[in-house]
Design a protein around this motif. Structure first.
Motif, PDB file in Angstrom:
ATOM      1  N   LEU A  83      15.630  50.659  34.521  1.00 12.40           N
ATOM      2  CA  LEU A  83      15.064  52.123  34.224  1.00 12.40           C
ATOM      3  C   LEU A  83      15.916  53.034  35.076  1.00 12.40           C
ATOM      4  CD1 LEU A  83      11.309  51.869  33.475  1.00 12.40           C
ATOM      5  CD2 LEU A  83      13.077  52.310  31.934  1.00 12.40           C
ATOM      6  N   GLY A  86      19.325  53.119  33.894  1.00  8.68           N
ATOM      7  CA  GLY A  86      19.724  53.538  32.581  1.00  8.68           C
ATOM      8  C   GLY A  86      19.209  54.897  32.131  1.00  8.68           C
ATOM      9  N   PRO A  87      18.075  55.003  31.619  1.00  8.89           N
ATOM     10  CA  PRO A  87      17.437  56.364  31.288  1.00  8.89           C
ATOM     11  C   PRO A  87      17.242  57.362  32.284  1.00  8.89           C
ATOM     12  CG  PRO A  87      16.030  54.212  30.092  1.00  8.89           C
ATOM     13  CD  PRO A  87      16.872  53.689  31.033  1.00  8.89           C
ATOM     14  N   PHE A  88      16.849  56.811  33.368  1.00 12.10           N
ATOM     15  CA  PHE A  88      16.600  57.945  34.643  1.00 12.10           C
ATOM     16  C   PHE A  88      17.697  57.784  35.448  1.00 12.10           C
ATOM     17  CE2 PHE A  88      12.333  56.418  33.039  1.00 12.10           C
ATOM     18  CZ  PHE A  88      11.627  57.595  33.119  1.00 12.10           C
ATOM     19  N   ASP A  89      18.881  57.703  34.979  1.00 12.23           N
ATOM     20  CA  ASP A  89      20.086  57.547  35.935  1.00 12.23           C
ATOM     21  C   ASP A  89      20.374  59.197  36.404  1.00 12.23           C
ATOM     22  OD1 ASP A  89      22.435  57.047  37.133  1.00 12.23           O
ATOM     23  OD2 ASP A  89      23.761  57.362  35.292  1.00 12.23           O
ATOM     24  N   ARG A  91      18.425  61.331  37.454  1.00 11.44           N
ATOM     25  CA  ARG A  91      16.901  61.636  37.421  1.00 11.44           C
ATOM     26  C   ARG A  91      15.965  60.925  38.196  1.00 11.44           C
ATOM     27  NH1 ARG A  91      15.401  60.567  31.404  1.00 11.44           N
ATOM     28  NH2 ARG A  91      13.536  61.882  32.037  1.00 11.44           N
ATOM     29  N   TRP A 132      10.379  50.448  29.677  1.00 12.40           N
ATOM     30  CA  TRP A 132      11.527  49.918  29.362  1.00 12.40           C
ATOM     31  C   TRP A 132      11.520  49.521  28.076  1.00 12.40           C
ATOM     32  CZ3 TRP A 132      13.239  45.006  27.629  1.00 12.40           C
ATOM     33  CH2 TRP A 132      14.739  44.914  27.739  1.00 12.40           C
ATOM     34  N   GLU A 135      12.156  52.175  25.828  1.00 13.08           N
ATOM     35  CA  GLU A 135      13.663  52.809  25.989  1.00 13.08           C
ATOM     36  C   GLU A 135      14.799  51.856  25.302  1.00 13.08           C
ATOM     37  OE1 GLU A 135      14.486  55.568  26.725  1.00 13.08           O
ATOM     38  OE2 GLU A 135      12.750  56.318  27.912  1.00 13.08           O
ATOM     39  N   PHE A 136      14.435  50.327  25.328  1.00 12.12           N
ATOM     40  CA  PHE A 136      15.272  49.526  24.808  1.00 12.12           C
ATOM     41  C   PHE A 136      14.388  48.509  23.735  1.00 12.12           C
ATOM     42  CE2 PHE A 136      16.615  50.750  29.012  1.00 12.12           C
ATOM     43  CZ  PHE A 136      17.924  51.158  28.715  1.00 12.12           C
ATOM     44  N   TYR A 183       5.005  57.799  28.117  1.00 14.59           N
ATOM     45  CA  TYR A 183       6.247  57.961  26.960  1.00 14.59           C
ATOM     46  C   TYR A 183       5.650  59.008  25.911  1.00 14.59           C
ATOM     47  CZ  TYR A 183       9.817  56.263  24.167  1.00 14.59           C
ATOM     48  OH  TYR A 183      11.081  55.902  23.356  1.00 14.59           O
ATOM     49  N   VAL A 187       8.594  62.114  25.603  1.00 13.15           N
ATOM     50  CA  VAL A 187       9.635  61.741  24.847  1.00 13.15           C
ATOM     51  C   VAL A 187       9.083  61.904  23.267  1.00 13.15           C
ATOM     52  CG1 VAL A 187      10.986  59.705  23.808  1.00 13.15           C
ATOM     53  CG2 VAL A 187      10.329  60.075  26.148  1.00 13.15           C
TER      54      VAL A 187
END
Length: 282
Positions: A83, A86-89, A91, A132, A135-136, A183, A187
């Motif tokens: 995480l 990936g999505p929180f890169d 962030r 996760w 997100e994936f 989430y 989101v």
């Protein structure tokens, strides 16, 4: 293959900090450095004896050293790092806010007597694979080399694994509920309405900037080590404050192009300089 130290240094900062705290809590308990019930969640001690730390410490105890502990620690290191990369890169503050919001949600749930549990570490760990999996959802997950699952079904497999290992399903279900709430509010609801009602607070941004680890791309605070300097002067060149008229005046030291150049001293190294006379001038 990397060494243990190289692997430790490669772990993203938030995941590294939480995993190290959980490992330290269990290690200290194994060495009998503290009584584990002194960090358990008891609301009576929180409100009557003002033991405020009991609202924080239960999230760092994920069990004594065992197969369950190893499974949970690997879950933190793998899915937490996935995480964070990936999505929180870039962030980091948003990821810290996910942990904080998840912890607050679990505290509210445990206020219900039926859902109360003294340690919330297992529930907190379960938030990571749930987020996760959302997100994936189409990622292929290899289950112990036996079969593969889509990422969307990973939390349900983990519930089945807890059932086989004899763990309480209540903690896993609470983790799923807290992860789904986060989430949905960050989101799903913003995608459907265009309104984000769960933005990362400025306090979290400020704490992450003060921490100095990670990076938040939309942070209102800069991670600038010079921000704490009491006075920052403006650099000027010497004589840089002169007025334009002063600068336009010719300097005495500037050479005059019309002046006669000084005699050359290139012949100063000649041994003898005589006088020349024309022949027959006598």
């Amino acid at each position: 293959m990397s060494t243990p130290l190289e692997y430790y240094n490669s772990i993203p900062p938030v995941t590294k900090t939480y995993a190290a705290a959980c490992l330290f809590a269990t290690g200290a308990y194994t060495l009998q450095l503290y009584n584990v019930w002194n960090i358990a969640l008891f609301y009576s001690d929180v409100f009557k004896r003002f033991q405020i730390w009991r609202l924080i410490t239960p999230f760092f105890f994920i069990g004594r050293f065992s197969l369950n502990f190893a499974f949970r620690l690997i879950t933190i290191l793998y899915y937490g790092a996935q995480l964070e990369r990936g999505p929180f890169d870039k962030r980091t503050a948003d990821l810290v806010w996910m942990y904080v919001f998840g912890a607050a949600s679990l505290l509210v749930m445990t206020a219900i007597p039926y859902l109360w549990t003294p340690f919330l570490g297992p529930s907190m760990v379960f938030i990571l694979p749930y987020v996760w999996s959302r997100e994936f959802p189409n990622a292929r997950v290899n289950i112990h080399g036996l079969f593969e699952l889509k990422g969307f079904y990973l939390p349900y497999y983990m519930i089945a694994a807890d059932l086989v290992l004899g763990n309480q399903l209540k903690q896993s279900m609470m983790g799923i509920a807290a992860g789904h709430l986060y989430y949905f509010l960050t989101v799903l609801y913003p995608l459907s309405t265009g309104n984000n009602i769960l933005k990362t607070p400025r306090l979290i941004h400020k704490l992450v900037a003060f921490w100095g680890e990670g990076f938040q791309i939309n942070s209102p605070f800069r991670n600038d080590p010079a921000e704490g300097v009491a006075f920052r002067g403006r650099g000027r060149r010497l004589n840089g404050s002169r007025s334009t008229s002063t600068r336009s005046e010719p300097r005495d030291s500037e050479p005059d192009e019309t002046a006669t150049p000084p005699p050359s001293s290139s012949a100063s190294g000649v041994a003898f300089r005589g006088r020349s006379n024309r022949l027959g001038s006598r």
